[in-house]
Enzyme design. Sequence first.
Site, PDB file in Angstrom:
ATOM      1  N   CYS A  67     -51.197 -54.344  -7.446  1.00  0.00           N
ATOM      2  CA  CYS A  67     -51.192 -53.947  -8.866  1.00  0.00           C
ATOM      3  C   CYS A  67     -50.055 -54.666  -9.614  1.00  0.00           C
ATOM      4  O   CYS A  67     -50.114 -55.867  -9.775  1.00  0.00           O
ATOM      5  CB  CYS A  67     -51.124 -52.426  -8.985  1.00  0.00           C
ATOM      6  N   HIS A 114     -55.650 -50.597  -5.926  1.00  0.00           N
ATOM      7  CA  HIS A 114     -54.711 -49.948  -5.006  1.00  0.00           C
ATOM      8  C   HIS A 114     -55.384 -49.710  -3.654  1.00  0.00           C
ATOM      9  O   HIS A 114     -56.096 -48.715  -3.498  1.00  0.00           O
ATOM     10  CB  HIS A 114     -54.245 -48.610  -5.592  1.00  0.00           C
ATOM     11  N   GLU A 121     -54.088 -48.651  -1.043  1.00  0.00           N
ATOM     12  CA  GLU A 121     -53.534 -47.427  -0.460  1.00  0.00           C
ATOM     13  C   GLU A 121     -54.188 -46.176  -1.025  1.00  0.00           C
ATOM     14  O   GLU A 121     -53.991 -45.077  -0.501  1.00  0.00           O
ATOM     15  CB  GLU A 121     -52.006 -47.394  -0.664  1.00  0.00           C
TER      16      GLU A 121
END
Lengths: 203, 233
Positions: free
Chosen positions: A79, A187, A189
Amino acid sequence: MRVDILDIGSGNIKSIQNLIHRLHVPTNIVTDAKKISSDFLILPGVGSAGSYMERMRKGDFDKAVLEHVDNGKQILGICLGFQIMGNFSEEDGGVETLGILNGKVEKLAQHNGWEKLQFRSDELGENRFESKLKLTKKRNVDGRVFYNHEYGFVLDDKSAFNKYISTSYEKYSSMVIRKNIIGMQFHPEKSQKSGLELISMIL
Amino acid sequence: MRVGATILFLNGYCYQSYGWKRVRPLGELQGVIDSLEKYEVDEVAIIRPVREVENLESFRRDIDVIGNLNSMTPISFGGGLNSIEHIKLLHQLPIERLIFSSAFIEKNSKPIKFAQKLFGHQSIQALIPFRNREVFLSKENRFLDISKLDFEFLERYANEVILFDTENEGTPNSFQKEILEEFQIGKEKIVISGGVGLETVKFAKEKSLASALIENRVLHKEFSIRSYKNGRV
């Protein structure tokens, strides 16, 4: 191999650490530029470009990151961590960024949500790299990934592997890979199963 | 459009609530999040239903629990974020977005600006709890007329605005849709919660809202999140 995660005071370090630990790979949270020592460095992804770059320069993290890349070691920007890999960002009135990748970051209408991601490692061509840990034999991801951003990366490098976000955001990069440099606008994650699969292919 | 869930969380435990008043214990946060993630919920908003000003210690205790969360689902967190001291405690948490409520209603830009520096403007959500034409100022535990809201301030500082119907919370398909007409901000920035059911999700999709956050139902029937996303329950 251990994964270094850069912590310069912006949020969301823990989610990235959790993701890497799910793959049973050890991590090291780096708060001192001199302590970047792993073969794989992650620049995490939240904050604003101006204050992020200010902290990078103040702690000499910018020089350390460039040295890491020049030595051929892998880097993953997520990001905002991806956006500051370009040459310039329009955020915060205009900020000169690291210049690891040729491209600039422009303001877009906000983009918060999930988009499809289809990726095959054999698409990479000359930018293909060997996964060091070989955590999986998977060669493709066909799933969805999560975005939360107001600025988008416009790549100016035909030699790099470049995947666009979607037909609505086809000007902006979703994922860029140029040899040892990897950038993701989404993202991983926070992209549930697809994020885990993708990172397991990369590490 | 995203379809997510709202979880009320206070003093280390999650709760279901009805009408912003009656609460029922639900269990530990990690268990609730795991169940929702299993069924690929798009996002989770963890809201601390704080009434009046609380001490930092109580906030700190809840932060410890959030800090140990292990989740790969996008998480927003808020409830009691009133000062820079509160924001500083959030640095290492596994959350992406911050929810401010009283700060937006009172036009207190200081903690919001500080959070923007650390987390970015894209991470800021405003929570506006409402009933009929009144908005709830949690810091003072009282409702104010909606005319007290500064929409220009909301538009400038919030990436998204969560409209939470306190009166209809816990009752499916009872969300007060008329409230949308009162809000002079882009529909693509609006998230709705409180009284959300399948019909409300369909309404939100038709209106191209940013997200619909379902409260109670998905918390005891987590599997239903997939049905909401597919438009059938």
